[in-house]
Design a protein around this motif. Sequence first.
Motif, PDB file in Angstrom:
ATOM      1  N   CYS A  43       6.477 -40.758  -6.170  1.00 14.63           N
ATOM      2  CA  CYS A  43       7.275 -39.949  -5.248  1.00 14.63           C
ATOM      3  C   CYS A  43       6.377 -38.947  -4.514  1.00 14.63           C
ATOM      4  O   CYS A  43       6.469 -38.795  -3.297  1.00 14.63           O
ATOM      5  CB  CYS A  43       8.361 -39.229  -6.044  1.00 14.63           C
ATOM      6  N   SER A  44       5.470 -38.283  -5.261  1.00 14.51           N
ATOM      7  CA  SER A  44       4.569 -37.307  -4.636  1.00 14.51           C
ATOM      8  C   SER A  44       3.689 -37.972  -3.591  1.00 14.51           C
ATOM      9  O   SER A  44       3.502 -37.447  -2.494  1.00 14.51           O
ATOM     10  CB  SER A  44       3.669 -36.647  -5.682  1.00 14.51           C
ATOM     11  N   VAL A  45       3.137 -39.152  -3.938  1.00 20.19           N
ATOM     12  CA  VAL A  45       2.246 -39.838  -2.999  1.00 20.19           C
ATOM     13  C   VAL A  45       3.003 -40.175  -1.719  1.00 20.19           C
ATOM     14  O   VAL A  45       2.523 -39.932  -0.607  1.00 20.19           O
ATOM     15  CB  VAL A  45       1.647 -41.106  -3.644  1.00 20.19           C
ATOM     16  N   LEU A  46       4.206 -40.721  -1.879  1.00 24.03           N
ATOM     17  CA  LEU A  46       4.989 -41.115  -0.698  1.00 24.03           C
ATOM     18  C   LEU A  46       5.340 -39.907   0.161  1.00 24.03           C
ATOM     19  O   LEU A  46       5.188 -39.937   1.387  1.00 24.03           O
ATOM     20  CB  LEU A  46       6.268 -41.832  -1.140  1.00 24.03           C
ATOM     21  N   VAL A  47       5.796 -38.836  -0.496  1.00 24.24           N
ATOM     22  CA  VAL A  47       6.203 -37.654   0.268  1.00 24.24           C
ATOM     23  C   VAL A  47       5.002 -37.022   0.963  1.00 24.24           C
ATOM     24  O   VAL A  47       5.074 -36.645   2.144  1.00 24.24           O
ATOM     25  CB  VAL A  47       6.907 -36.632  -0.654  1.00 24.24           C
ATOM     26  N   LEU A  48       3.867 -36.934   0.242  1.00 25.10           N
ATOM     27  CA  LEU A  48       2.676 -36.348   0.858  1.00 25.10           C
ATOM     28  C   LEU A  48       2.206 -37.190   2.037  1.00 25.10           C
ATOM     29  O   LEU A  48       1.802 -36.659   3.077  1.00 25.10           O
ATOM     30  CB  LEU A  48       1.547 -36.225  -0.173  1.00 25.10           C
ATOM     31  N   PHE A  49       2.282 -38.523   1.884  1.00 24.22           N
ATOM     32  CA  PHE A  49       1.885 -39.401   2.975  1.00 24.22           C
ATOM     33  C   PHE A  49       2.800 -39.163   4.183  1.00 24.22           C
ATOM     34  O   PHE A  49       2.332 -38.988   5.313  1.00 24.22           O
ATOM     35  CB  PHE A  49       1.957 -40.864   2.518  1.00 24.22           C
ATOM     36  N   GLY A  50       4.119 -39.129   3.926  1.00 22.51           N
ATOM     37  CA  GLY A  50       5.066 -38.893   5.015  1.00 22.51           C
ATOM     38  C   GLY A  50       4.822 -37.549   5.690  1.00 22.51           C
ATOM     39  O   GLY A  50       4.816 -37.449   6.921  1.00 22.51           O
ATOM     40  N   LEU A  51       4.570 -36.526   4.867  1.00 22.05           N
ATOM     41  CA  LEU A  51       4.333 -35.191   5.417  1.00 22.05           C
ATOM     42  C   LEU A  51       3.084 -35.175   6.284  1.00 22.05           C
ATOM     43  O   LEU A  51       3.055 -34.582   7.365  1.00 22.05           O
ATOM     44  CB  LEU A  51       4.205 -34.179   4.272  1.00 22.05           C
ATOM     45  N   MET A  52       2.046 -35.878   5.814  1.00 29.69           N
ATOM     46  CA  MET A  52       0.786 -35.856   6.561  1.00 29.69           C
ATOM     47  C   MET A  52       0.944 -36.583   7.896  1.00 29.69           C
ATOM     48  O   MET A  52       0.466 -36.110   8.929  1.00 29.69           O
ATOM     49  CB  MET A  52      -0.329 -36.476   5.726  1.00 29.69           C
ATOM     50  N   VAL A  53       1.633 -37.741   7.876  1.00 30.14           N
ATOM     51  CA  VAL A  53       1.867 -38.468   9.132  1.00 30.14           C
ATOM     52  C   VAL A  53       2.665 -37.589  10.093  1.00 30.14           C
ATOM     53  O   VAL A  53       2.324 -37.445  11.267  1.00 30.14           O
ATOM     54  CB  VAL A  53       2.612 -39.795   8.855  1.00 30.14           C
ATOM     55  N   TRP A  54       3.713 -36.968   9.577  1.00 28.72           N
ATOM     56  CA  TRP A  54       4.542 -36.075  10.390  1.00 28.72           C
ATOM     57  C   TRP A  54       3.697 -34.942  10.977  1.00 28.72           C
ATOM     58  O   TRP A  54       3.796 -34.615  12.156  1.00 28.72           O
ATOM     59  CB  TRP A  54       5.675 -35.522   9.527  1.00 28.72           C
TER      60      TRP A  54
ATOM     61  N   MET B 106      -5.372 -27.263  12.848  1.00 26.68           N
ATOM     62  CA  MET B 106      -4.045 -27.655  13.340  1.00 26.68           C
ATOM     63  C   MET B 106      -3.294 -28.444  12.284  1.00 26.68           C
ATOM     64  O   MET B 106      -2.089 -28.231  12.070  1.00 26.68           O
ATOM     65  CB  MET B 106      -4.213 -28.494  14.610  1.00 26.68           C
ATOM     66  N   LEU B 107      -4.011 -29.367  11.625  1.00 25.50           N
ATOM     67  CA  LEU B 107      -3.337 -30.192  10.605  1.00 25.50           C
ATOM     68  C   LEU B 107      -2.821 -29.318   9.473  1.00 25.50           C
ATOM     69  O   LEU B 107      -1.694 -29.481   9.003  1.00 25.50           O
ATOM     70  CB  LEU B 107      -4.312 -31.244  10.066  1.00 25.50           C
TER      71      LEU B 107
END
Lengths: 269, 256
Positions: A43-54, B106-107
């Motif tokens: 869950c952490s990996v997925l959320v962090l990935f989503g947050l970083m893309v966002w 920025m990131l």
Amino acid sequence: MATVSSPGSPAGKRVEVSIKKAMGPGDDKVHTWPHLVRAEFLCSVLVLFGLMVWALLVNAPLEEPANPSRTPNPSKAPWYFLGLQEMLVFFDPWHAGVVLPSLIIVGLMVIPYIDINPKGNGYYTFRERKWEILTFFLGFHVLWISLIVIGTLLRGPGWNWFWPWEYWDPHKVEALTSVNLPYLLGIRDYFWAAIFGLVAILGFFVVGTIAMYAWVIWLKGSEFMERWGAVRFGITSFLFLNMVAVVIKMLMRHMFNIKYVMETPWINV
Amino acid sequence: MSWWQEVKDQITESQVWTSIFRHGYDDTPRNRVLMVSGNVWLHLHPSKVRRHATRMRFTWCMGGITFLMFLVTVVTGVYLMFYYRPVAQYAYADMKYLEFDMPFGMLMRNMHRWAAHGMVIAVWLHMFRVFLTGSYKPPREFNWVVGVILLVLTLLLSFTGYLLPWDQLAIWAVTVGSNMGRATPVLGHEGPFKELLGVNPLYDARAFIFGGGEVGPHTLLRFYILHCVFIPLVTSLFLAVHFWRIRRDGFSGPAL
């Protein structure tokens, strides 16, 4: 089968119980490592990935430098407070900005103490706790989330109502034709208007409490009311009536352009 | 035995290694327990949990995501603190500097801001889930109260951070959001019964929050310290209580 002494039995008496019972209430337990830690990690990996893309795609806003002499129109609080700012349409700031938030916080805190329904502890159910869930739905979804949506998307310059397809015209003229409830009912004298307003508000809470009492008795029986107790009932009905009052005031404003129910030189409601 | 195994054994049986790592990685019941109980971070958990508490359709994972967002804002926030000065002359320029000149500036700022918003949403959904599963019912009543305090602290963290970019959005959002301070009954200079204590614009509830009569440089420093030091510390204390209580009472679940 295993032989153990059960907690309820007289000392020393051995009773036959199944292995499952003998192991106690922990018998559906699994090891935290790996079962829970794995889920948390994924869950952490997925959320962090989503947050970083966002964060790579959408930049945080930065407007022009702060300028205390230039007030933007509209000036909006952070989005999570816009439900309260929307309340300013219906109530004076002391009510919308101080009393209502305090009631929300206190009201949330007392939930575990006024809800004495033993059912629905630890699983999803609507049937067993209909009224609790409906009340929460009224408070959280109708009064909190939907007002945030209105405040964020539908309020433009002058805090006027703009549909999403409308241009935010800062010169939009909205006639301020709101009147007080006593005036609408034909009371022209300030003193008697104030008295009428006071009676109306107190009457709402008195009649509301009695109605709620009758309703609970009718719905759950007097045996439930006895278990619930006067303090729990009093707090619950006070908080619930406040929620209903907010809805009523909103409807009065939107439908009849009513500004205050009670207007006095000191305090207006 | 291969030479590789020999080298490995020599390392893992050395005094240094065994002083750091107390147990192996074999998948045995004993090791599974030690993995949690012997690890300072993982021992927030009990070593065994009820099966349904590991299922995401029960927990929505929202409490965990709220905490994760908190950790993200702590890490990115520390990075931002290296480049940001909470002084009215510099604050906005530092934001520009951070966005255009700092490596990953920025990131880091984007992640900090979106994680803060995500934390607000996640904490609401967490509350909604806990309500739906009735997990606040005895014996977990007080932990719900702690949760409400954490909800308020989350909003305050986000709100105090809102001012720091020192742009138009920041000062006016905070002005609007804090104006309720001046409307506080008795304690605010525009509230009901303001005459009782003789409050005025420079000496009332809002001035106490702002450190002066309006949003100004004093407010920036005040909100910066609240945002970066005071509220995170208080939040951490309540988080510890919150987690500890879950650990003590166990996850809620249907009766067996």
